[in-house]
Structures are given as C-alpha cells and as structure tokens.
Design a protein around this motif. Sequence first.
Motif, PDB file in Angstrom:
ATOM      1  N   PHE A  40     -14.061  -1.615  15.811  1.00  0.00           N
ATOM      2  CA  PHE A  40     -15.079  -2.433  15.152  1.00  0.00           C
ATOM      3  C   PHE A  40     -16.460  -1.782  15.218  1.00  0.00           C
ATOM      4  CE2 PHE A  40     -11.987  -5.787  16.554  1.00  0.00           C
ATOM      5  CZ  PHE A  40     -11.477  -6.034  15.293  1.00  0.00           C
ATOM      6  N   GLY A  41     -16.508  -0.479  15.466  1.00  0.00           N
ATOM      7  CA  GLY A  41     -17.776   0.234  15.567  1.00  0.00           C
ATOM      8  C   GLY A  41     -18.548  -0.076  16.831  1.00  0.00           C
ATOM      9  N   ILE A  42     -17.939  -0.803  17.759  1.00  0.00           N
ATOM     10  CA  ILE A  42     -18.644  -1.260  18.961  1.00  0.00           C
ATOM     11  C   ILE A  42     -18.027  -0.719  20.243  1.00  0.00           C
ATOM     12  CG2 ILE A  42     -19.316  -3.294  20.309  1.00  0.00           C
ATOM     13  CD1 ILE A  42     -19.189  -4.880  17.678  1.00  0.00           C
ATOM     14  N   PHE A  43     -16.704  -0.824  20.366  1.00  0.00           N
ATOM     15  CA  PHE A  43     -16.020  -0.530  21.619  1.00  0.00           C
ATOM     16  C   PHE A  43     -15.331   0.828  21.552  1.00  0.00           C
ATOM     17  CE2 PHE A  43     -15.637  -5.116  20.676  1.00  0.00           C
ATOM     18  CZ  PHE A  43     -16.463  -5.608  21.668  1.00  0.00           C
ATOM     19  N   ASP A  44     -15.630   1.706  22.521  1.00  0.00           N
ATOM     20  CA  ASP A  44     -14.876   2.954  22.631  1.00  0.00           C
ATOM     21  C   ASP A  44     -13.446   2.601  23.001  1.00  0.00           C
ATOM     22  OD1 ASP A  44     -16.868   4.678  22.010  1.00  0.00           O
ATOM     23  OD2 ASP A  44     -17.084   5.553  23.996  1.00  0.00           O
ATOM     24  N   SER A  45     -12.521   3.348  22.449  1.00  0.00           N
ATOM     25  CA  SER A  45     -11.133   3.113  22.832  1.00  0.00           C
ATOM     26  C   SER A  45     -10.343   4.399  22.686  1.00  0.00           C
ATOM     27  CB  SER A  45     -10.512   1.999  21.978  1.00  0.00           C
ATOM     28  OG  SER A  45     -10.437   2.394  20.632  1.00  0.00           O
ATOM     29  N   ASP A  46      -9.284   4.463  23.415  1.00  0.00           N
ATOM     30  CA  ASP A  46      -8.329   5.556  23.346  1.00  0.00           C
ATOM     31  C   ASP A  46      -6.970   4.949  23.684  1.00  0.00           C
ATOM     32  OD1 ASP A  46      -8.342   5.312  26.180  1.00  0.00           O
ATOM     33  OD2 ASP A  46      -9.869   6.847  26.350  1.00  0.00           O
ATOM     34  N   THR A  47      -5.958   5.753  23.789  1.00  0.00           N
ATOM     35  CA  THR A  47      -4.609   5.221  24.000  1.00  0.00           C
ATOM     36  C   THR A  47      -4.514   4.390  25.278  1.00  0.00           C
ATOM     37  OG1 THR A  47      -3.690   7.095  22.794  1.00  0.00           O
ATOM     38  CG2 THR A  47      -2.181   5.843  24.176  1.00  0.00           C
ATOM     39  N   ILE A  48      -5.036   4.898  26.389  1.00  0.00           N
ATOM     40  CA  ILE A  48      -4.971   4.164  27.667  1.00  0.00           C
ATOM     41  C   ILE A  48      -5.729   2.846  27.553  1.00  0.00           C
ATOM     42  CG2 ILE A  48      -5.614   4.214  30.114  1.00  0.00           C
ATOM     43  CD1 ILE A  48      -3.310   6.081  29.425  1.00  0.00           C
ATOM     44  N   HIS A  49      -6.914   2.895  26.975  1.00  0.00           N
ATOM     45  CA  HIS A  49      -7.749   1.708  26.800  1.00  0.00           C
ATOM     46  C   HIS A  49      -7.004   0.656  25.968  1.00  0.00           C
ATOM     47  CE1 HIS A  49     -12.264   0.636  26.661  1.00  0.00           C
ATOM     48  NE2 HIS A  49     -11.599  -0.462  26.416  1.00  0.00           N
ATOM     49  N   ASN A  50      -6.393   1.088  24.873  1.00  0.00           N
ATOM     50  CA  ASN A  50      -5.671   0.170  23.993  1.00  0.00           C
ATOM     51  C   ASN A  50      -4.459  -0.431  24.695  1.00  0.00           C
ATOM     52  OD1 ASN A  50      -7.497   0.694  21.937  1.00  0.00           O
ATOM     53  ND2 ASN A  50      -6.285   2.389  21.160  1.00  0.00           N
ATOM     54  N   ILE A  51      -3.747   0.375  25.458  1.00  0.00           N
ATOM     55  CA  ILE A  51      -2.591  -0.141  26.206  1.00  0.00           C
ATOM     56  C   ILE A  51      -3.038  -1.194  27.214  1.00  0.00           C
ATOM     57  CG2 ILE A  51      -0.835   0.469  27.926  1.00  0.00           C
ATOM     58  CD1 ILE A  51      -0.508   3.144  26.387  1.00  0.00           C
ATOM     59  N   LEU A  52      -4.134  -0.930  27.928  1.00  0.00           N
ATOM     60  CA  LEU A  52      -4.647  -1.901  28.899  1.00  0.00           C
ATOM     61  C   LEU A  52      -5.043  -3.210  28.218  1.00  0.00           C
ATOM     62  CD1 LEU A  52      -6.772   0.426  31.202  1.00  0.00           C
ATOM     63  CD2 LEU A  52      -4.608  -0.684  31.754  1.00  0.00           C
ATOM     64  N   TYR A  53      -5.664  -3.108  27.047  1.00  0.00           N
ATOM     65  CA  TYR A  53      -6.055  -4.319  26.322  1.00  0.00           C
ATOM     66  C   TYR A  53      -4.836  -5.090  25.823  1.00  0.00           C
ATOM     67  CZ  TYR A  53     -11.151  -3.597  26.152  1.00  0.00           C
ATOM     68  OH  TYR A  53     -12.478  -3.482  26.463  1.00  0.00           O
ATOM     69  N   VAL A  54      -3.832  -4.395  25.328  1.00  0.00           N
ATOM     70  CA  VAL A  54      -2.613  -5.074  24.856  1.00  0.00           C
ATOM     71  C   VAL A  54      -1.915  -5.767  26.024  1.00  0.00           C
ATOM     72  CG1 VAL A  54      -0.291  -4.688  23.925  1.00  0.00           C
ATOM     73  CG2 VAL A  54      -2.267  -3.663  22.793  1.00  0.00           C
ATOM     74  N   VAL A  55      -1.784  -5.091  27.148  1.00  0.00           N
ATOM     75  CA  VAL A  55      -1.146  -5.695  28.323  1.00  0.00           C
ATOM     76  C   VAL A  55      -1.940  -6.903  28.800  1.00  0.00           C
ATOM     77  CG1 VAL A  55      -0.567  -5.302  30.758  1.00  0.00           C
ATOM     78  CG2 VAL A  55       0.056  -3.600  29.037  1.00  0.00           C
ATOM     79  N   THR A  56      -3.269  -6.760  28.879  1.00  0.00           N
ATOM     80  CA  THR A  56      -4.118  -7.886  29.284  1.00  0.00           C
ATOM     81  C   THR A  56      -3.946  -9.059  28.324  1.00  0.00           C
ATOM     82  OG1 THR A  56      -5.757  -6.426  30.304  1.00  0.00           O
ATOM     83  CG2 THR A  56      -6.504  -8.619  29.685  1.00  0.00           C
ATOM     84  N   GLY A  57      -3.939  -8.766  27.035  1.00  0.00           N
ATOM     85  CA  GLY A  57      -3.767  -9.812  26.035  1.00  0.00           C
ATOM     86  C   GLY A  57      -2.440 -10.527  26.168  1.00  0.00           C
ATOM     87  N   LEU A  58      -1.382  -9.755  26.334  1.00  0.00           N
ATOM     88  CA  LEU A  58      -0.049 -10.361  26.478  1.00  0.00           C
ATOM     89  C   LEU A  58       0.046 -11.196  27.753  1.00  0.00           C
ATOM     90  CD1 LEU A  58       2.218  -7.430  25.231  1.00  0.00           C
ATOM     91  CD2 LEU A  58       1.665  -9.567  24.023  1.00  0.00           C
ATOM     92  N   LEU A  59      -0.560 -10.729  28.830  1.00  0.00           N
ATOM     93  CA  LEU A  59      -0.556 -11.503  30.081  1.00  0.00           C
ATOM     94  C   LEU A  59      -1.328 -12.805  29.914  1.00  0.00           C
ATOM     95  CD1 LEU A  59      -1.076  -8.708  32.765  1.00  0.00           C
ATOM     96  CD2 LEU A  59       0.965 -10.107  32.418  1.00  0.00           C
TER      97      LEU A  59
END
Length: 151
Positions: A40-59
């Motif tokens: 969204f032009g705001i948050f840096d992300s990479d593969t590890i970051h995205n995986i952590l966010y997906v896991v957090t979201g699912l939890l």
Amino acid sequence: MANWSINRVIALVIGIIFLILGIVGFVTPPENSTGVQATFGIFDSDTIHNILYVVTGLLGIASAFTGYERHFNQIFGIVYVLLALLGLIPQLYFPAGSYGDDKGLFLGLTHLNAGDHILHLITGLIAAAVGFFAKGTLRNPGPNARARHSL
C-alpha cells in the motif's frame, strides 16, 4: 455464536487486517530503493514479513472462533508493542547495506520501516488494553429493550 465480546471483535479485526496485509504483500511488486515491496506504499515487506503477517492473521481469526481471543490479544499486544519498540533500535538491523541504501534487516530477518512500527505499536496497544482490561460481552438490547425498561 451469539456472544461477541470486545476481545473477540478485536482479535477478529486484527486477524483480518494482518491477513490482508500479508496476502497483499505477496503480490506487491518491489518499489523502493531497497528492492523490497512497499505494501500500500506504506509498509515495507518481504517474504518473511508477509509470512509472519499471514500467520498472525490466521491466529487472530482462529482465536476469535475458538474461545482464545483474550489470550491472543494479550500475547499479540505484548509481542507487537515490544516489536515496535525494539524496531526503533538501529543496532538490531543487520547486515547493513545488503540491499541498496538499506540499513539492514531487523534481527537479520525482515525489513521494517516507520509505517510498520506505527502499525505494530497501535495494534499492540489496542490488543493489550482490551486483552488485559476488557471483559464481558457486547450486548444487543434488541427491539423490545425500551418496552421492558419503560414498564
């Protein structure tokens, strides 16, 4: 599932937000000078970051439907407030200069920027406050509530 507590709502909302950020991060093309995605032009992300966010979201989503929403909010709140505060310490970013003008990866794992720190701090504080201090359910008085109270 008639009883919706504030803990349940917050866990579900946080879960949805982080799941969306993680999924969108996977499909966002690299945009900045570090060669990483800017979700969204705001948050840096990479593969590890995205995986952590997906896991957090699912939890978060799972906790909202399994009765562990208060525990999720407490743990998420503590972890993400700590992450936000530790993210402000430059010595925790290494190896420096590994991605263009990048200052390094947080704990050598993932990119973080000011947008991430603000997101982590705000969601962490909200989750911790709700998780530790809010109890009970949200009540919907229904259409007959006024009639009962006016008797």
